[in-house]
Design a protein around this motif. Structure first.
Motif, short mmCIF file in Angstrom:
data_model
loop_
_atom_site.label_atom_id
_atom_site.label_comp_id
_atom_site.label_asym_id
_atom_site.label_seq_id
_atom_site.Cartn_x
_atom_site.Cartn_y
_atom_site.Cartn_z
N ASN A 214 0.85 -1.19 0.00
CA ASN A 214 0.00 0.00 0.00
C ASN A 214 0.89 1.25 0.00
OD1 ASN A 214 0.78 0.73 2.60
ND2 ASN A 214 -1.17 0.21 3.55
N PRO A 215 0.35 2.40 -0.31
CA PRO A 215 1.17 3.61 -0.45
C PRO A 215 1.99 3.96 0.78
CG PRO A 215 -0.99 3.96 -1.43
CD PRO A 215 -1.06 2.65 -0.72
N ILE A 216 1.44 3.76 1.98
CA ILE A 216 2.19 4.11 3.19
C ILE A 216 3.45 3.26 3.30
CG2 ILE A 216 2.14 4.09 5.72
CD1 ILE A 216 -0.83 4.77 5.57
N GLY A 217 3.30 1.96 3.11
CA GLY A 217 4.46 1.07 3.17
C GLY A 217 5.47 1.39 2.09
N CYS A 218 4.98 1.75 0.90
CA CYS A 218 5.89 2.11 -0.19
C CYS A 218 6.72 3.33 0.18
CB CYS A 218 5.09 2.38 -1.46
SG CYS A 218 4.36 0.89 -2.21
N GLY A 219 6.07 4.31 0.79
CA GLY A 219 6.78 5.53 1.18
C GLY A 219 7.86 5.25 2.22
N LEU A 220 7.53 4.41 3.20
CA LEU A 220 8.49 4.08 4.25
C LEU A 220 9.69 3.33 3.69
CD1 LEU A 220 5.97 2.96 7.03
CD2 LEU A 220 7.37 5.03 7.04
N LEU A 221 9.43 2.35 2.82
CA LEU A 221 10.53 1.58 2.25
C LEU A 221 11.37 2.43 1.32
CD1 LEU A 221 12.01 -1.07 1.88
CD2 LEU A 221 10.33 -1.70 0.12
N LEU A 222 10.72 3.30 0.54
CA LEU A 222 11.45 4.18 -0.38
C LEU A 222 12.45 5.04 0.37
CD1 LEU A 222 11.83 5.50 -3.18
CD2 LEU A 222 9.96 7.06 -2.59
N ARG A 223 12.02 5.63 1.47
CA ARG A 223 12.91 6.48 2.26
C ARG A 223 14.11 5.69 2.79
NH1 ARG A 223 10.10 8.74 7.34
NH2 ARG A 223 8.63 9.38 5.73
N SER A 249 0.94 -3.67 -9.78
CA SER A 249 -0.46 -4.10 -9.75
C SER A 249 -1.39 -3.07 -9.11
CB SER A 249 -0.58 -5.44 -9.01
OG SER A 249 -0.32 -5.28 -7.62
N ILE A 250 -0.84 -2.14 -8.33
CA ILE A 250 -1.70 -1.13 -7.69
C ILE A 250 -1.62 0.21 -8.40
CG2 ILE A 250 -1.44 -2.28 -5.44
CD1 ILE A 250 0.32 0.12 -4.58
N LEU A 251 -0.89 0.26 -9.50
CA LEU A 251 -0.73 1.51 -10.24
C LEU A 251 -1.59 1.51 -11.51
CD1 LEU A 251 3.14 1.93 -10.01
CD2 LEU A 251 1.40 2.93 -8.53
N GLN A 252 -1.99 2.68 -11.92
CA GLN A 252 -2.75 2.83 -13.16
C GLN A 252 -2.30 4.11 -13.85
OE1 GLN A 252 -7.02 2.35 -12.85
NE2 GLN A 252 -7.38 3.70 -14.61
N VAL A 253 -1.88 3.96 -15.11
CA VAL A 253 -1.39 5.11 -15.86
C VAL A 253 -2.52 6.13 -16.02
CG1 VAL A 253 -0.39 5.90 -18.03
CG2 VAL A 253 0.25 3.66 -17.10
N THR A 259 -0.51 9.95 -3.23
CA THR A 259 0.94 10.04 -3.10
C THR A 259 1.62 9.39 -4.30
OG1 THR A 259 2.87 9.35 -1.78
CG2 THR A 259 0.90 7.95 -1.69
N GLU A 260 2.79 9.89 -4.63
CA GLU A 260 3.57 9.31 -5.72
C GLU A 260 4.46 8.17 -5.23
OE1 GLU A 260 5.82 12.35 -7.63
OE2 GLU A 260 4.20 13.81 -7.58
N ALA A 261 4.44 7.86 -3.95
CA ALA A 261 5.39 6.92 -3.35
C ALA A 261 5.45 5.57 -4.07
CB ALA A 261 5.08 6.72 -1.86
N PRO A 262 4.31 4.93 -4.41
CA PRO A 262 4.42 3.64 -5.10
C PRO A 262 5.16 3.74 -6.43
CG PRO A 262 2.22 3.92 -4.19
CD PRO A 262 2.91 5.24 -4.06
N TRP A 263 4.89 4.81 -7.21
CA TRP A 263 5.60 5.00 -8.47
C TRP A 263 7.10 5.16 -8.24
CZ3 TRP A 263 3.74 4.57 -13.34
CH2 TRP A 263 2.35 4.58 -13.52
N THR A 289 1.34 10.23 -16.10
CA THR A 289 0.38 10.30 -15.00
C THR A 289 0.47 11.61 -14.25
OG1 THR A 289 0.44 7.89 -14.75
CG2 THR A 289 -0.39 9.17 -12.87
N PHE A 290 1.68 12.06 -13.96
CA PHE A 290 1.84 13.25 -13.12
C PHE A 290 2.29 14.49 -13.90
CE2 PHE A 290 2.14 9.68 -10.20
CZ PHE A 290 1.31 10.09 -9.16
N GLU A 291 2.41 14.35 -15.23
CA GLU A 291 2.76 15.47 -16.09
C GLU A 291 4.05 16.15 -15.64
OE1 GLU A 291 -0.62 18.04 -16.27
OE2 GLU A 291 -1.88 16.57 -17.28
N VAL A 292 5.07 15.33 -15.48
CA VAL A 292 6.39 15.83 -15.10
C VAL A 292 7.41 15.26 -16.07
CG1 VAL A 292 5.80 16.05 -12.65
CG2 VAL A 292 6.74 13.89 -13.50
N SER A 293 8.61 15.79 -16.00
CA SER A 293 9.69 15.26 -16.84
C SER A 293 10.07 13.87 -16.32
CB SER A 293 10.89 16.19 -16.80
OG SER A 293 10.55 17.47 -17.28
#
Length: 412
Positions: A214-223, A249-253, A259-263, A289-293
């Motif tokens: 889930n996004p919270i876990g993704c953010g913690l692991l990313l950091r 599997s939890i992302l959709q273009v 949060t962007e953490a899973p990406w 998805t986020f209109e960024v470079s």
């Protein structure tokens, strides 16, 4: 201490004896013990469709592929105790707190007849495995008062390893094993990773148990992964490719989540895996998805290697007369089955030493049954699980492994 396995019959409670009902699957602390005197519906207990495994009522001759002349002595526990079987299945499924509550309720509120000792020993094993010495000693006092005999002792050197961290026995590299859910609950594992990183320049990160992200876990692991890169730690990643697939599997273009953490975690893992092409594809999806470079691929400057989950089995001369089972059986069991099959070619009876075995994952126990059944089906071949703890014994009993092998309990 321990006692030999004995036959018991499921207890029958009156309405006055039965505590209030609650939904065990929701992890509540109260439950109706009377419901467990009926045949156990394992699908409701753990949310698994048993059509994908062998039926529990399947006769031994069907399991083995022919008529079996296996004697009754090969069945370690021939009659079920539903409440204890369900507690063992819950523990094997990672629902430790619910299993603890169920066992505690059983020993204090239910008449288990000759299975009572087994229930107590299962709870002692649970506290050993979870490193809960305070509750172990509290239970010891209750045990001594009830049975008027010495209770089991807390081992001076605990033989049970922590379920979140282990050591690589080959290289001495500290290993952090992440739990089944990558969510806020990984904080404990990350704290231990931080402590181990201060002592060792190399770490083994095992993601093979992760089933849900889930996004919270993704953010913690990313950091935490970014911090390890900054400090220059060498990493051995296990199950990282599978983790990347679960994140996808939890992302959709085109869908912007909170949060962007899973990406960002997906991109980080792909960089660590040196998967430049997959990184570029995911990077473009992230950009849309986020209109960024799109971020650029940066190969890790530290030594990062990856491997598939493996089970380490000692092969020295001390174990020539038996097969030493690992401390944990979980995830993909095929490598373990292959090693057991090879041992069965030169060893009969096939003794599976479980003195170090702490926990068998629920789904892995079904795969273990499927893998061992053909071995047991060979004429003249016998299989023995030796020195099994009480929780694993009751799981094996519930899953039908008693029908293809004898089970001998560990001496405490």
């Amino acid at each position: 201490m321990s006692r030999d396995i004995v036959k018991t019959r499921p207890p029958v409670l009156s309405k006055m004896d039965a505590p209030k009902r609650a939904d065990v699957s929701r992890g509540q602390t109260k439950y109706d013990l009377a419901q467990h005197t009926q045949p156990l519906d394992r699908r409701s207990a753990v949310g698994v469709d048993f059509q994908t495994t062998l039926p529990m009522s399947m006769p031994t001759d069907y399991l083995l592929g022919h008529y079996s002349e296996m004697s009754g002595s090969a069945v370690a526990y021939s009659e079920s105790v539903p409440v204890l079987e369900e507690a063992a299945i819950l523990f094997a499924s990672g629902q430790t707190e619910v299993a603890e509550q169920m066992l505690s309720g059983a020993i204090h509120h239910q008449k288990l007849s000759t299975a009572e000792e087994i229930a107590w020993q299962m709870l002692f094993d649970l506290y050993r495995i979870t490193q809960n010495q305070h509750m172990f000693e509290s239970l010891s006092l209750d045990y001594a008062n009830k049975f008027e005999t010495s209770p089991p002792l807390w081992p001076e050197t605990t033989i049970f390893a922590n379920t979140d961290t282990r050591s690589d026995t080959d290289s001495g590299t500290p290993s952090i094993v992440f739990p089944a859910k990558l969510d806020a609950g990984i904080v404990k594992a990350l704290e231990k990773m931080h402590l181990l990183s201060a002592k060792s320049q190399s770490l083994k990160l095992d993601f093979s148990r992760i089933e849900v992200v889930n996004p919270i876990g993704c953010g913690l692991l990313l950091r935490s992964l970014k911090n390890l890169k900054k400090t220059g730690h060498d990493l051995l990643l296990v199950g990282a490719q599978e983790l990347a697939e679960k994140i996808r599997s939890i992302l959709q273009v085109g869908r912007r989540d909170e949060t962007e953490a899973p990406w960002l975690l997906l991109l980080e893992v792909l960089q660590l895996l040196h998967s430049e092409r997959a990184f570029e594809e995911a990077s473009m999806d992230y950009c849309i998805t986020f209109e960024v470079s799109p971020p650029s691929f940066e190969a890790p400057k530290v030594n990062v290697t990856s491997s598939f989950p493996e089970i380490h089995i000692p092969e020295d001369d001390e174990f020539q007369d038996r097969f030493m089972m690992p401390a944990f059986i979980e995830g993909k069991v095929e490598p373990l089955i292959k090693q057991i099959v090879a041992k069965a070619e030169v060893l009969n009876p096939l003794v599976l030493d479980c003195s170090k075995l702490e926990r068998v994952e629920f789904s892995a126990s079904a795969e273990l049954l499927n893998g061992l059944a053909p071995i047991a089906g060979k004429r003249g071949m016998t299989i023995e699980f030796r020195d099994v703890n009480y929780l694993v014994m009751m799981l094996f009993n519930a899953m039908g492994l008693k029908n293809i092998a004898s089970i001998t309990l560990r001496k405490h």
